[in-house]
Design a protein around this motif. Structure first.
Motif, short mmCIF file in Angstrom:
data_model
loop_
_atom_site.label_atom_id
_atom_site.label_comp_id
_atom_site.label_asym_id
_atom_site.label_seq_id
_atom_site.Cartn_x
_atom_site.Cartn_y
_atom_site.Cartn_z
N THR A 178 -8.62 -5.62 -8.14
CA THR A 178 -9.64 -5.55 -9.20
C THR A 178 -10.06 -4.11 -9.46
O THR A 178 -10.18 -3.68 -10.61
CB THR A 178 -10.86 -6.39 -8.80
OG1 THR A 178 -10.47 -7.75 -8.61
CG2 THR A 178 -11.94 -6.32 -9.86
N ILE A 179 -10.24 -3.35 -8.38
CA ILE A 179 -10.64 -1.94 -8.52
C ILE A 179 -9.56 -1.15 -9.25
O ILE A 179 -9.85 -0.37 -10.17
CB ILE A 179 -10.92 -1.33 -7.14
CG1 ILE A 179 -12.21 -1.93 -6.55
CG2 ILE A 179 -11.03 0.18 -7.22
CD1 ILE A 179 -12.49 -1.51 -5.13
N ILE A 180 -8.31 -1.37 -8.86
CA ILE A 180 -7.21 -0.64 -9.51
C ILE A 180 -7.13 -1.00 -10.98
O ILE A 180 -6.96 -0.14 -11.84
CB ILE A 180 -5.88 -0.95 -8.78
CG1 ILE A 180 -5.89 -0.34 -7.38
CG2 ILE A 180 -4.69 -0.42 -9.58
CD1 ILE A 180 -4.69 -0.72 -6.54
N PRO A 263 -9.50 6.38 -7.72
CA PRO A 263 -10.68 5.52 -7.56
C PRO A 263 -10.92 5.17 -6.11
O PRO A 263 -10.00 5.05 -5.32
CB PRO A 263 -10.30 4.28 -8.36
CG PRO A 263 -8.82 4.24 -8.30
CD PRO A 263 -8.40 5.69 -8.35
N THR A 264 -12.22 5.04 -5.78
CA THR A 264 -12.62 4.58 -4.45
C THR A 264 -13.64 3.49 -4.62
O THR A 264 -14.12 3.23 -5.73
CB THR A 264 -13.24 5.72 -3.63
OG1 THR A 264 -14.48 6.12 -4.25
CG2 THR A 264 -12.31 6.93 -3.56
N HIS A 303 -5.68 1.14 -0.03
CA HIS A 303 -4.69 1.70 -0.96
C HIS A 303 -3.26 1.46 -0.52
O HIS A 303 -2.35 2.14 -1.00
CB HIS A 303 -4.94 3.21 -1.12
CG HIS A 303 -6.25 3.51 -1.79
ND1 HIS A 303 -6.57 3.06 -3.04
CD2 HIS A 303 -7.35 4.19 -1.33
CE1 HIS A 303 -7.79 3.47 -3.37
NE2 HIS A 303 -8.28 4.14 -2.35
N ASP A 304 -2.99 0.51 0.39
CA ASP A 304 -1.61 0.15 0.71
C ASP A 304 -1.54 -1.35 0.97
O ASP A 304 -2.56 -2.03 1.06
CB ASP A 304 -1.07 0.94 1.91
CG ASP A 304 -1.84 0.66 3.19
OD1 ASP A 304 -1.97 -0.54 3.51
OD2 ASP A 304 -2.28 1.61 3.85
#
Length: 479
Positions: A178-180, A263-264, A303-304
């Motif tokens: 969702t963030i990505i 993004p974080t 992030h992975d």
């Protein structure tokens, strides 16, 4: 049948004639039986008495032809031909051959009795071993049930911990995705909003001709409006109706751009109608208010796609379950091994090895025969092969099928069938014929018909007790 004082009736019953017509050198009977001592009948038969040897029948036209056909010379009784009586010499030769066979069978039968004696003992031992294994199997199967229950009980908390771990990871991945996606939406929206009015308008989107999918080289206002759904859209509207339509084809225009930080969790949240940070975005800055902040180990994998390690408690549960699985597998292996042993022993017990077990020595035995081009190998009650000496793969010439000897003794021949198929021919097969011998050995292999092999095998198991005790001397006048 030949009584001089009575008329003679042909042996086929077709005619009765005076006895003086017998051997008168004229054929009266269709079966030729009225002329046994002359050559008058083409189908007649003359009996050679061969005193001291074995009587025999010869065609009657051999009688009086100047050639001695009977060993006693009786077929030339009316000619001047002098026939030496060779019946005595033939009797002596035959007697010597029979004595040699008697001695051979006598020696072979002695070894055969040893085989039978061992067969009885081995069969008893096999049955005892089967009984022991079946008792062991019952005990090990009970142990296996206990190990299976322990494994089941250990796997319940293990699976629960794994499911909890996987659920947490799935939630983390969902948040990350969702963030990505939100980052991509905001980045694309910002790239399209060239005038910075927090709207993407028709003229701004129209510059991206790569979105024109009809290949008419003109991205019209109507086509752009169809994508936007109106003359302009906000970030929320862009997220809802536009992004998914253009994301696969969208490309940045070739111009310098300001680098956008990755993004974080602290800087990206769900898109809003304003480019500025919304209240929801501010809320996401607090880690304790987001699902992924519940575990630092999960957070660092945002992030992975590598799942995080299990926690210590879960690792301990897995180790316990692994131990129960190992113990279960070990006991299960014992069960399978015992069952295999029982099956093999029962197969051996059920093999037809002769009335008295005289062929029991062949079980699990293979024998080779060397010839110029090939080695022939027969494994009794299993298979037979042709092995090229010049290299190349073995050729199966048959698999054990059945005993196929004569009715009086079926154990004198066995058949191997369904071997490798010959080129444009039948499947190969092998017939093994047994004959008396002191040792177990192949003495000849031939191929009398295409792809049909014949083997002669000598063995004490084929020796005959009757021949071993039969005297070579006979009191009968005919040998």
């Amino acid at each position: 049948m030949y009584i001089p004082s009575k008329p003679f009736t042909c042996l086929d019953g077709s005619l009765t004639i005076p006895y003086e017509f017998v051997n008168d050198d004229y054929c009266d009977c269709k079966d030729g039986t009225d002329e046994p001592g002359t050559s008058a009948c083409p189908n007649g038969r003359f009996f050679c008495e061969n005193k001291g040897y074995v009587g025999s029948l010869i065609p009657s036209h051999f009688v009086g032809d100047g050639v001695c056909d009977c060993c006693d010379g009786s077929d030339e009784y009316e000619t001047k031909t002098v026939c030496n009586n060779t019946c005595f010499e033939l009797a002596q030769k035959t007697q010597a051959e029979r004595e040699a066979q008697r001695v051979l069978h006598e020696a072979g039968v002695a070894k055969k009795k040893e085989i039978i004696s061992k067969s009885i003992a081995i069969k008893s031992e096999r049955q005892t071993h089967i009984d022991e294994l079946e008792r062991d199997l019952q005990s090990v199967e009970n142990e296996l049930k206990e190990k299976e229950e322990l494994k089941r009980q250990a796997e319940i908390p293990e699976n629960q911990a794994k499911e909890k771990h996987q659920k947490l990871w799935d939630e983390q991945r969902a948040v990350r995705e969702t963030i990505i996606r939100n980052y991509q939406i905001r980045d694309m929206f910002a790239d399209l909003d060239t005038n910075g009015d927090s709207l993407v308008s028709i003229d701004e989107l129209q510059k991206h001709t790569e979105l024109d999918l009809d290949n008419e080289n003109e991205f019209t206002i109507e086509e752009v409006r169809t994508i936007l759904g109106s003359d302009s859209v906000t970030l929320d509207e862009f997220n809802t109706t536009v992004f998914d339509q253009i994301s696969n084809s969208y490309k940045r225009l070739p111009k310098p751009t300001t680098p956008i930080p990755e993004p974080t969790l602290d800087s990206i949240a769900t898109p809003s109608s304003s480019v500025e940070t919304s209240t929801d975005e501010k809320n996401m800055e607090s880690h304790d208010e987001t699902p992924i902040a519940t575990s630092l180990e999960h957070e660092k994998h945002i992030h992975d796609d590598t799942p995080p390690e299990f926690d210590d408690e879960t690792k301990q549960l897995i180790a316990i379950a692994d131990q129960t699985r190992t113990e279960f597998d070990q006991v299960q292996g014992k069960v399978l091994d015992i069952k295999r042993q029982i099956e093999d022993l029962k197969k051996q017990v059920n093999i037809d090895v002769g009335v008295q077990g005289e062929y029991s020595a062949f079980i699990d035995q293979c024998f080779d025969y060397e010839e110029r081009e090939y080695t022939y190998r027969v494994c009794m009650f299993k298979d037979a092969k042709q092995i090229p000496k010049g290299g190349g793969g073995d050729v199966a010439i048959g698999f054990w099928d059945a005993w196929t000897g004569p009715i009086e003794n079926k154990y004198l021949r066995m058949k191997y069938v369904n071997g490798a198929t010959c080129w444009n021919g039948p499947a190969r097969s092998l017939t093994v014929t047994f004959r008396c011998g002191i040792e177990h050995k192949i003495i000849d292999v031939r191929e009398p018909s295409r792809c049909e092999y014949a083997m002669i095998f000598e063995t004490p198991s084929a020796c005959d007790e009757k021949m071993a005790v039969t005297s070579s001397h006979s009191t009968h006048t005919e040998f």
